[in-house]
Design a protein around this motif. Structure first.
Motif, short mmCIF file in Angstrom:
data_model
loop_
_atom_site.label_atom_id
_atom_site.label_comp_id
_atom_site.label_asym_id
_atom_site.label_seq_id
_atom_site.Cartn_x
_atom_site.Cartn_y
_atom_site.Cartn_z
N ARG A 124 -12.04 6.35 22.58
CA ARG A 124 -13.15 6.01 21.70
C ARG A 124 -13.32 4.49 21.66
O ARG A 124 -12.37 3.74 21.91
CB ARG A 124 -12.90 6.53 20.28
N ALA A 125 -14.51 4.05 21.34
CA ALA A 125 -14.79 2.63 21.21
C ALA A 125 -15.84 2.43 20.13
O ALA A 125 -16.48 3.38 19.68
CB ALA A 125 -15.26 2.03 22.55
N VAL A 126 -16.01 1.18 19.71
CA VAL A 126 -16.99 0.84 18.68
C VAL A 126 -17.67 -0.47 19.04
O VAL A 126 -17.12 -1.29 19.79
CB VAL A 126 -16.34 0.72 17.28
N ALA A 127 -18.85 -0.68 18.48
CA ALA A 127 -19.49 -1.99 18.47
C ALA A 127 -19.10 -2.68 17.17
O ALA A 127 -18.49 -2.08 16.28
CB ALA A 127 -21.01 -1.83 18.57
N GLU A 147 -22.88 -7.16 21.71
CA GLU A 147 -23.72 -6.46 20.74
C GLU A 147 -23.46 -4.96 20.83
O GLU A 147 -23.47 -4.25 19.83
CB GLU A 147 -25.20 -6.77 20.99
N ALA A 148 -23.25 -4.47 22.04
CA ALA A 148 -22.73 -3.13 22.30
C ALA A 148 -21.44 -3.29 23.08
O ALA A 148 -21.28 -4.26 23.84
CB ALA A 148 -23.73 -2.30 23.11
N THR A 149 -20.51 -2.38 22.89
CA THR A 149 -19.31 -2.38 23.71
C THR A 149 -19.61 -1.54 24.95
O THR A 149 -19.92 -0.35 24.84
CB THR A 149 -18.11 -1.79 22.94
N ILE A 150 -19.51 -2.17 26.10
CA ILE A 150 -19.84 -1.51 27.37
C ILE A 150 -18.54 -1.16 28.08
O ILE A 150 -17.64 -1.99 28.20
CB ILE A 150 -20.71 -2.42 28.26
N ARG A 203 -22.37 4.55 9.95
CA ARG A 203 -21.77 3.43 10.69
C ARG A 203 -21.08 3.88 11.97
O ARG A 203 -20.42 3.08 12.64
CB ARG A 203 -20.76 2.70 9.81
N ARG A 204 -21.20 5.15 12.31
CA ARG A 204 -20.56 5.63 13.53
C ARG A 204 -21.37 5.17 14.75
O ARG A 204 -22.58 4.98 14.68
CB ARG A 204 -20.45 7.16 13.52
N PRO A 205 -20.71 5.03 15.90
CA PRO A 205 -21.43 4.55 17.09
C PRO A 205 -22.29 5.63 17.74
O PRO A 205 -21.96 6.82 17.70
CB PRO A 205 -20.30 4.13 18.04
N SER A 206 -23.38 5.21 18.31
CA SER A 206 -24.07 6.03 19.30
C SER A 206 -23.37 5.80 20.64
O SER A 206 -22.87 4.69 20.90
CB SER A 206 -25.55 5.65 19.41
N LEU A 207 -23.34 6.84 21.47
CA LEU A 207 -22.74 6.72 22.80
C LEU A 207 -23.79 7.12 23.83
O LEU A 207 -24.24 8.27 23.86
CB LEU A 207 -21.51 7.62 22.91
N TRP A 208 -24.16 6.17 24.67
CA TRP A 208 -25.18 6.40 25.70
C TRP A 208 -24.52 6.17 27.06
O TRP A 208 -23.89 5.14 27.29
CB TRP A 208 -26.36 5.47 25.50
N SER A 209 -24.67 7.13 27.98
CA SER A 209 -24.06 7.06 29.30
C SER A 209 -25.14 7.06 30.38
O SER A 209 -26.07 7.87 30.32
CB SER A 209 -23.12 8.24 29.53
N GLU A 210 -25.00 6.16 31.34
CA GLU A 210 -25.93 6.07 32.46
C GLU A 210 -25.17 6.21 33.77
O GLU A 210 -24.23 5.44 34.03
CB GLU A 210 -26.68 4.74 32.44
N PRO A 211 -25.53 7.18 34.61
CA PRO A 211 -24.89 7.29 35.92
C PRO A 211 -25.14 6.04 36.76
O PRO A 211 -26.23 5.45 36.71
CB PRO A 211 -25.57 8.51 36.55
N LEU A 212 -24.14 5.62 37.49
CA LEU A 212 -24.27 4.54 38.47
C LEU A 212 -24.26 5.20 39.84
O LEU A 212 -23.23 5.68 40.31
CB LEU A 212 -23.13 3.53 38.33
N GLY A 213 -25.42 5.29 40.46
CA GLY A 213 -25.56 6.07 41.69
C GLY A 213 -26.15 7.43 41.36
O GLY A 213 -26.36 7.79 40.20
N ARG A 233 -21.81 4.09 33.33
CA ARG A 233 -21.71 3.02 32.34
C ARG A 233 -21.97 3.60 30.96
O ARG A 233 -22.95 4.32 30.75
CB ARG A 233 -22.70 1.91 32.65
N GLN A 234 -21.09 3.28 30.02
CA GLN A 234 -21.24 3.76 28.65
C GLN A 234 -21.53 2.59 27.71
O GLN A 234 -20.96 1.51 27.86
CB GLN A 234 -19.96 4.46 28.18
N PHE A 235 -22.42 2.85 26.76
CA PHE A 235 -22.76 1.88 25.73
C PHE A 235 -22.36 2.49 24.38
O PHE A 235 -22.92 3.50 23.95
CB PHE A 235 -24.25 1.57 25.73
N TRP A 236 -21.38 1.88 23.72
CA TRP A 236 -21.01 2.24 22.35
C TRP A 236 -21.77 1.27 21.47
O TRP A 236 -21.47 0.07 21.47
CB TRP A 236 -19.50 2.12 22.18
#
Length: 512
Positions: free
Chosen positions: A174-177, A242-245, A347-357, A400-403
């Motif tokens: 888990r991670a947070v911003a 600003e986001a934890t990547i 205050r919980r993070p959103s988690l957004w994932s983007e495929p690389l390739g 790539r994940q953005f918390w």
């Protein structure tokens, strides 16, 4: 001089026998153990280690613990605290420090931790002097029992330290911003999640953490994953901001063909939402670490699927080709949405994932599991590739994940901010309210041509009405659903100005 093949042979032999590279249960170390001698490290070495591991029969990692750690209650376990100043790199102005985490309670499996410096890896031996045991009766000298994982602390040159990420338990992390509480949990790999054949939980067996250079704004972590079906190697790069990547690169080496596996998976708790039928006697308006599943398809369509605590286990599959992104989002950021001054779900993070390739054909799988407790992560989602993992081969992926508070990619149109449903008194029909919000809803030309395109399958929708508020930039869509005697109904709703979509697509499955 170490030969690479000798290092691999020694490490593989230790792991295959179910022991760490330095035995956990040999003669007790001194009260202040000396660090083991470093050994050469390279990224290729871990790849070869995973490949060799997959060629051998699976051996589970050690989980036995000596007293008093063998049967810790939750309260006793969380009472074990890391002493101030004992974190790795504490006070070295590296921007990060690392806290090894104790074993116990549900975290009994031993995980090996290494620090990499100048091309050499040194194992972090268990040191009981790191911990305050909060009254537990602990032997004066404990054996090297290893750790259950580790916590990453953000340690800026000026300013207070803060938790950045935690890797602990199976392949979970888990991670947070900045300013957030821990919430959604990522999974390194999912295998047969909610499958009738039984779920398999891969686990990280070892971590190698690179010591950052002065002024670095990234932390690099390598991990070795193992399970009865698959071995693999992971490369994480953590970048706070600003986001934890977190950039993740992984190569999997299946021992056997695996036809059901998931990438970039996550799990979150959802006990109570305005859409749920399961309404406990709870004063809070909503109890949820994820308001919904956001998806951006390969064709560029934005989808929003609210999640719910179901009466029965539910599966949803969103077929796609080369998805552009998906994740668990918190859209309701007002404390009034939850009325919980202790947990602060907003205050919980959103988690957004983007495929690389390109990930090819597959589907985003959503599993909604009935739950009676907010401590259960009952909402699970992941990308399931259509192509299986073939035994004896390998497969490589990256994402790539953005918390974050807000994901970097967002629909350029109105989004569904609120969804509610309830039974109409004296009727078998159910009424739904979906509230869309966005700048486009202040455009009088667009709203003059606005309609709500709603489909139901099976069943039918009646009494569809829209209420726009240009000043608030919102549109409320109210409609009634007749399931026609069926036990489910798939709903699909999008706002249009003539034929032009001006909102994301709202999806939901109604069940009694």
């Amino acid at each position: 001089m170490f030969e690479r093949r000798d290092v691999l042979k020694a490490a593989l032999g230790a792991i295959a026998s179910g022991l760490a590279p330095a035995a956990h249960a040999e003669a007790p170390p001194a009260a202040a153990p000396q660090p083991p001698a470093p050994s050469p490290f390279s990224r290729d070495m871990i790849v070869e280690l995973a490949r060799a591991l997959a060629a051998k029969p699976y051996a589970p990692p050690p989980a036995e613990l000596p007293a008093p750690f063998a049967n810790l209650t939750y309260e006793q376990f969380v009472g074990i605290k890391t002493k101030p100043g004992s974190a790795i790199w504490a006070g070295e102005n590296k921007g990060f420090s690392v806290e090894p985490l104790h074993r116990g309670n549900i975290f009994t499996t031993a995980v090996d931790l290494f620090v990499i410096e100048n091309g050499a890896a040194t194992r972090i031996a268990y040191d009981q002097n790191r911990f305050d045991y909060n009254g537990l009766k602990v032997a004066e000298k404990l054996p090297d029992i290893g750790y259950s994982g580790f916590r990453v602390i953000l340690s800026p040159p000026s300013g207070a330290e803060s938790e950045l990420a935690i890797f602990q338990g199976a392949s979970f992390y888990r991670a947070v911003a900045a300013g957030q509480n821990l919430g959604v949990t990522a999974r390194g790999l999912s295998i047969r999640t909610a499958d009738p054949r039984g779920e398999e939980f891969p686990a990280f067996r070892s971590f190698w953490i690179e010591k950052p250079s002065a002024g670095a704004n990234a932390l690099v972590i390598h991990a070795l994953l193992d399970s009865p079906s698959v071995a693999g190697v992971y490369h994480f790069t953590l970048r706070p901001g600003e986001a934890t990547i977190i950039d993740t690169e992984l190569t999997l080496f299946p021992r056997t063909t695996v036809d059901h596996y998931g990438l970039a998976g996550f799990a979150a708790a959802s006990l109570l939402t305005p859409l749920d039928r399961r309404r406990p006697d709870d004063l809070r308006a909503m109890v949820s670490a994820a308001n919904g599943l956001q998806m951006l398809t390969g064709a560029g369509e934005w989808l929003w699927r609210p999640v719910s605590n179901r009466e029965e286990l539910q599966f949803s599959s969103f077929v796609d080709v080369n998805p552009k992104g998906f994740g668990a989002l918190i859209r309701n950021r007002d404390v009034a949405d939850y009325q919980d001054d202790d947990q602060h779900w907003e205050r919980r993070p959103s988690l957004w994932s983007e495929p690389l390739g390109e990930w090819g054909e597959g589907a985003i799988q959503l599993v909604e599991i009935p739950s009676e407790s907010e401590n259960n992560e009952n909402i699970v989602a992941y990308w399931r590739p259509k192509a299986p993992l073939v035994g004896g081969a390998s497969a490589t992926f990256a994402y790539r994940q953005f918390w974050c508070w807000q994901p970097p990619s967002r629909p350029p149109m109105a989004v569904a901010m609120h969804s509610r449903s309830g039974r109409i008194p004296g009727s078998k029909l159910r009424r739904f309210v979906v509230v869309f919000s966005g700048d486009v809803l202040a455009d009088k030309d667009k709203t003059a041509r606005l309609s709500a395109a709603l489909t139901t399958s099976p069943g039918s929708a009646t009494n569809v009405r829209t209420f726009t508020n240009a000043q608030a930039k919102t549109c409320r869509v109210v409609f009634d659903v007749d399931p026609a005697g069926e036990n489910f109904c798939e709903l699909r709703l999008v706002l249009r100005a003539d034929e032009e979509p001006i909102s994301e697509t709202w999806l939901y499955r109604w069940t009694p």
